[in-house]
Design a protein around this motif. Structure first.
Motif: not given
Length: 194
Positions: A104, A107, A110-111, A153-154
């Motif tokens: 998480d 992720k 990255r965002k 997941l990405n």
């Protein structure tokens, strides 16, 4: 069974021989920064080992040279075991599904930072690995599994795997770890190496 350890660890003869074999078989190769698109930075996932972190971070910064207009842009996550902690059901993690917390975080980074490249590091010797009964063959398998999980997941993220070795006497090296070549190597060799 968990094993207690103190201070600096030394690379075993068996691990040294395995690293040599993996280099000869092309699973480990010299790390070349220009092969990675780091124009927008990199998410670095590594072990927090205070004896190795600086060398790993400095090497990653050098691999980014010429791709960044100013200082290196390295969004860093350092926790015990580094990439090993991101693998599903990793023996490195004290709690079940702890890998999901780390995944998480990647992720979210990255965002938040708009960085689509992850550098996933393991190293040897590693106290988190040896303290949890993870030999080098298992560590490579966990790292390969972590890469697959992160990519699953990405969507569209790029993940490059690296392996850092402290040979002792101040000699340290970082290698590119090819998951594709590892998969082929493991099918042929890993059973005899366990």
């Amino acid at each position: 069974m968990k094993k207690e350890y103190e201070g600096r660890l030394k690379l075993s003869i068996e691990d040294r021989n395995l690293v040599r074999k993996l280099r000869m078989d092309g699973v480990l190769d010299d790390a070349k920064g220009h092969f990675l698109d780091q124009n927008n930075g990199i998410i670095l996932v590594t072990c927090s080992d205070g004896d190795q972190f600086f060398d790993i971070f400095e090497h990653q910064a050098q691999m980014q040279a010429g791709q960044q207009p100013a200082d290196p842009r390295i969004h860093t996550f350092g926790w015990h075991g580094g990439a090993l902690a991101c693998a599903p059901c990793s023996p490195i993690n004290e709690r079940k599904k702890a890998d999901l917390v780390f995944l998480d975080q990647i992720k979210a980074a990255r965002k938040m930072k708009n960085i689509d490249m992850v550098a996933l590091y393991t190293h040897a010797p590693c106290g988190a690995a040896s303290g949890n009964g993870v030999n080098l063959v298992k560590a490579f398998a966990l790292q390969a599994g972590a890469k697959v999980k992160i990519k699953t997941l990405n969507r569209g993220i790029k993940v490059a795997c690296f392996f850092h070795v402290d040979y002792g006497n101040g000699v340290k090296r970082t290698y590119f770890f090819s998951r594709r070549k590892w998969d082929a190597w493991a099918r042929e060799n890993a059973k005899e190496e366990r």
